[in-house]
Scaffold this motif. Structure first.
Motif, PDB file in Angstrom:
ATOM      1  N   GLU A 189     -63.326   1.764  36.869  1.00 59.51           N
ATOM      2  CA  GLU A 189     -64.032   0.587  36.384  1.00 59.51           C
ATOM      3  C   GLU A 189     -64.241   0.602  34.876  1.00 59.51           C
ATOM      4  N   ARG A 190     -64.007   1.732  34.245  1.00 59.06           N
ATOM      5  CA  ARG A 190     -64.246   1.859  32.807  1.00 59.06           C
ATOM      6  C   ARG A 190     -63.038   1.323  32.048  1.00 59.06           C
ATOM      7  N   VAL A 239     -70.156   3.021  35.492  1.00 58.58           N
ATOM      8  CA  VAL A 239     -70.304   2.051  34.406  1.00 58.58           C
ATOM      9  C   VAL A 239     -71.436   1.094  34.760  1.00 58.58           C
TER      10      VAL A 239
END
Length: 195
Positions: free
Chosen positions: A89-90, A120
């Motif tokens: 997700e980063r 995150v």
């Protein structure tokens, strides 16, 4: 590999620097954090982040590309199966450099480079108005104001035209009534002498 900096390389020649950075990246992925000098940590960051980006892609070509730099298959497997899902997700910034101070022997500035594996937390969106360029918007605002003035003037002209048309409609029946009234009086006067 990022574009090499001018001046002396970290360990001598460019090939030695490349090998040193690859070995440091292997250690970083194996132990999740390493202690090194600030200069080496800053040079390691783009190499490690590029390898994590390949691991996030996850296909066979990306795995083979990473294998050209990291020779330990166990570390490559750990990178693709454990580290890549944690940073999926980063959008970037997979590593963090923290300065430690100076080494006792040669007074070299030391730093810790570590993988950022926390979840995150996206920043909440605020409803603040964005800053706009006043010079560019001044011309647009002036033209918008002129358009508003024209629209108001057009509406006023239309309203006057509507009022004038309604006044004509009101005046027309009154004129007909006035015209009919004398005719009725004349017919009444004409009937009176006959009687």
């Amino acid at each position: 590999m990022p574009t090499p900096t001018k001046g002396p390389r970290l360990g001598g020649g460019p090939a030695h620097e490349r090998l040193m950075l690859n070995n440091m990246a292997t250690s970083l992925f194996k132990h999740k954090r390493i202690v090194t000098t600030e200069t080496k940590a800053k040079r390691l960051r783009p190499v490690a982040e590029r390898l994590v980006t390949f691991a996030k892609r996850g296909d066979l070509a990306a795995r083979r590309r990473v294998m050209t730099q990291i020779l330990d298959k166990g570390v490559v497997h750990e990178l693709f199966t454990e580290i890549a899902p944690l940073v999926a997700e980063r959008q970037g910034g997979y590593t963090r450099i923290t300065k430690l101070g100076y080494r006792k022997g040669d007074n070299a500035p030391m730093a810790v480079i570590e993988l950022v594996l926390e979840a995150v937390n996206p920043k909440p969106k605020t409803n603040k108005a964005k800053l706009v360029n006043n010079v560019a918007t001044a011309g647009a605002a002036a033209s918008a104001a002129a358009a508003e003035v024209e629209a108001v003037e057009e509406a006023a002209v239309e309203a006057e035209a509507t009022e004038a048309a309604s006044a004509e409609v009101v005046e027309t029946p009154a004129a007909e009534e006035v015209a009919e009234a004398p005719a009725a009086e004349e017919s009444a006067e004409a009937e009176e002498p006959k009687a």
